[in-house]
Write an enzyme that holds these catalytic residues in place. Structure first.
Site, short mmCIF file in Angstrom:
data_model
loop_
_atom_site.label_atom_id
_atom_site.label_comp_id
_atom_site.label_asym_id
_atom_site.label_seq_id
_atom_site.Cartn_x
_atom_site.Cartn_y
_atom_site.Cartn_z
N ALA A 41 36.61 -40.96 97.34
CA ALA A 41 35.95 -42.24 97.64
C ALA A 41 36.96 -43.21 98.24
CB ALA A 41 35.34 -42.82 96.36
N TYR A 44 36.97 -43.38 101.97
CA TYR A 44 35.84 -44.05 102.63
C TYR A 44 35.82 -45.56 102.44
CZ TYR A 44 33.84 -39.61 103.91
OH TYR A 44 33.64 -38.38 104.48
N ALA A 45 36.74 -46.12 101.64
CA ALA A 45 36.75 -47.57 101.43
C ALA A 45 37.02 -48.26 102.77
CB ALA A 45 37.80 -47.95 100.40
N GLN A 46 36.26 -49.27 103.06
CA GLN A 46 36.41 -49.92 104.38
C GLN A 46 37.07 -51.29 104.28
OE1 GLN A 46 32.62 -50.01 106.43
NE2 GLN A 46 32.43 -47.79 106.45
N GLU A 118 35.04 -61.29 101.77
CA GLU A 118 33.83 -60.53 101.45
C GLU A 118 33.06 -61.31 100.39
OE1 GLU A 118 34.16 -56.09 101.22
OE2 GLU A 118 36.28 -56.53 101.37
N HIS A 230 25.59 -51.31 96.94
CA HIS A 230 26.16 -52.09 98.05
C HIS A 230 24.98 -52.57 98.90
CE1 HIS A 230 28.43 -53.22 101.57
NE2 HIS A 230 29.55 -53.04 100.90
N ARG A 278 27.73 -59.29 95.43
CA ARG A 278 26.93 -58.16 95.87
C ARG A 278 25.60 -57.97 95.14
NH1 ARG A 278 31.33 -53.54 96.71
NH2 ARG A 278 32.05 -54.70 98.51
N HIS A 337 26.77 -47.38 95.03
CA HIS A 337 28.12 -47.53 95.60
C HIS A 337 29.22 -47.42 94.56
CE1 HIS A 337 31.12 -48.92 98.44
NE2 HIS A 337 31.39 -50.00 97.72
N ARG A 372 31.16 -55.75 90.07
CA ARG A 372 32.52 -55.81 90.61
C ARG A 372 32.61 -56.71 91.83
NH1 ARG A 372 34.95 -53.08 94.78
NH2 ARG A 372 33.17 -51.67 95.02
N LEU A 378 40.16 -50.88 94.98
CA LEU A 378 41.45 -50.27 95.35
C LEU A 378 42.57 -50.96 94.58
CD1 LEU A 378 41.09 -49.80 99.24
CD2 LEU A 378 40.97 -48.02 97.49
C1 SIN Z 1 33.03 -52.90 101.75
O1 SIN Z 1 33.87 -52.74 102.63
O2 SIN Z 1 32.03 -53.61 101.89
C2 SIN Z 1 33.22 -52.19 100.44
C3 SIN Z 1 34.40 -52.70 99.74
C4 SIN Z 1 34.24 -52.52 98.26
O3 SIN Z 1 33.43 -51.72 97.81
O4 SIN Z 1 34.94 -53.22 97.54
#
Ligand code: SIN
Length: 514
Positions: A41, A44-46, A118, A230, A278, A337, A372, A378
């Site tokens: 996982a 794949y974190a963006q 974010e 997500h 979120r 997510h 979260r 991360l």
């Molecule tokens: C995202 O890039 O939106 C995901 C980052 C995360 O899950 O903290």
């Protein structure tokens, strides 16, 4: 049956597992890593890593207090403030260590990292790499640093061996058949459980393994009702399995969530609008979808400056789905997510069984509470993973070689995966109800015992065990809070503003995690 020995066995090779492995290795311990899948996982974190930088501290733009306050606000009353502070305050040190291991982050000018925002963050404090490929860079740097370590690929950890209150090793299924790695310290770093649901942003291996292994070993779990959806997973008809994430950082750079009529989805819902935490945004989308009867909403990123360079991963996913995001809005839906709860640990990954540790998404440290905060995962994986590696190395040194106990192929209840995913998607997604959860409980209880002779047998059993724990926790929480929304109890109940600890049999054993 094959048998081997190590000082520290680590299950999982994402950010937490590799940070732990490197820390234990630096202390001279013999480390073995077990990995069942090729993708993590972490990869794949963006969005990035949320961290308070020394520059921001000096210049007064950010502070540990502000990051802690945002984390607690997103967590809807269930974070453990001491755990949050401990992890957030250690963030920059852990990131600096990652940079020493070779990780590179995007800069505005040489020597100054670019920061994005974010949902739920009141400051720009998220560092990123390759635009929206932060996880890939973190994984690349850690893989490189760990290249000389003993990493066993295609090895499935089937069971934990526990003797007299202490872990003694892991039963493993590999190409050579059943085996055991005996070790006085074991670290679970298996990630999450997105494949409880038909569609998820998680890779194939996210089947709740570590939570299931811990529960089968009798360990308590907490906050599992808080599955984070997500808000923006790419919508692709009814396709299931892993689906592309559309990073929240796009909203941080000005993209807007709209419905089919072009109306804002979040206007009037929360003062932070599209950048609300979120859980709030995902619930607003679900409400709009059920009002309008539409299959998806849209993220309009056509006004985002330099979109193709800044968001190459999202751009590639969109193009693959036939969408030119520079000209048209991206169809999105909320997607499973992240598991905010997990195995109960302290901020060094210690569990209630001597020698057994858990770090990263599999663990419940009190960092995330009921929801979260974006890009805190991360961060937690790096910080707690590293600390768990140190604690596991010290434990191994103090206790010496593990005792040999007999192992066998375990037999566990397991539902067929598609049936389980359909039931979880129907009854335990963004909005739940008492009636739906009762139906789900009955279905999960009909699972029949299976000998775990393959990776898919093991994963089905792990998913069944975790689904049972999620359902029990969601049934017991008769209120709406964070990621857990009950249509029959739509408001938060101040009397339930506390985490509940559940035993391996899904019965509540304590209120509060301390
Ligand atoms: C995202 O890039 O939106 C995901 C980052 C995360 O899950 O903290």
């Amino acid at each position: 049956m094959w048998r081997q020995r190590a000082d520290v066995v680590i299950v999982g090779t994402g950010v937490a597992g590799l940070a732990a492995a490197l820390a234990a290795h630096r202390r001279g311990r013999r480390v073995v890593l077990l990995s069942k899948a090729s993708e993590t996982a972490t990869f794949y974190a963006q969005g990035g890593i949320a961290v308070v930088l020394p520059d921001a501290l000096r210049e007064g733009g950010d502070s540990v207090d502000a990051h802690v306050a945002d984390t607690l606000a997103a967590g809807a009353g269930l974070c453990d403030p001491q755990s949050v502070r401990s992890i957030v305050a250690d963030g920059y040190r852990a990131v600096a260590e990652l940079v020493s291991a070779g990780a590179r982050f995007d800069e505005t000018v040489p020597g100054r990292w670019a920061l994005t925002r974010e949902g739920g963050h009141t400051r720009r404090r998220i560092i990123h790499s390759g635009g929206d490929a932060t996880g890939a860079e973190v994984q690349r740097a850690l893989d490189h640093a760990a290249a000389t370590l003993d990493i066993r690929r295609n090895h499935v950890a089937l069971d934990l061996l526990v003797d007299d209150g202490a872990v003694t090793g892991v039963t493993v299924l590999s190409g050579d058949g059943l085996g055991v790695v005996y070790a006085p310290s074991v670290i679970l770093a298996t990630g999450g459980s997105g494949h409880l649901y038909s569609a998820t942003t998680n890779p194939d291996g996210s089947t709740g393994d570590g939570v299931a292994l811990a529960m089968w070993a009798g360990l308590p779990v907490s906050d599992l009702e808080f599955i984070q959806f997500h808000p923006t997973m790419l919508y692709a008809g009814h396709g299931g399995g892993r689906r592309p994430l559309i990073t929240e950082a796009l909203r941080g750079e000005g993209a807007k969530l709209i419905d089919r009529q072009g109306e804002s989805v979040t206007d009037g819902v929360h003062p932070m609008g599209d950048l609300a935490p979120r859980d709030v945004v995902a619930a607003a989308i679900e409400a709009r979808l059920s009002e309008a009867g539409d299959p998806c909403v849209y993220l309009d990123a056509t006004g985002v400056a330099d979109f193709e360079r800044r968001f190459p991963t999202v751009n590639a996913s969109c193009l693959q789905a036939g969408i030119d995001a520079t000209r048209q809005p991206i169809p999105v839906v909320p997607g499973a997510h992240y598991s905010c709860g997990g195995v109960v640990t302290d901020v060094h990954g210690r569990t209630g069984v001597a020698g057994l540790f858990a770090a990263g998404e599999v663990a419940r440290t009190g960092m995330h509470g009921a929801n979260r905060l974006a890009s805190n995962s991360l961060l937690e994986g790096l910080v707690v993973g590293g600390r768990a590696g140190v604690a596991a190395a010290e434990h191994a040194e103090q206790t010496g070689p593990a005792r040999v106990v007999e192992a066998a192929v375990p037999t566990r209840p397991a539902l067929p995966r598609a049936e389980l995913q359909r039931a979880m998607t129907r009854h335990a997604s963004v909005v739940r109800s008492g009636e739906g959860l009762r139906e789900l409980t009955e279905q999960l209880e009909s699972a029949t015992p299976r000998a775990l002779r393959s990776r898919s047998d093991f994963e089905d059993a792990a998913l069944t065990a975790v689904a049972g724990a999620v359902t029990a926790a969601a049934s017991a929480r008769t209120e709406s809070r964070g990621c857990h929304h009950r249509s029959d109890f739509p408001e938060p109940d101040p009397a339930q503003a506390v985490s509940t600890v559940f035993g391996a049999d899904h019965a509540p054993v304590a209120v509060g995690c301390r």
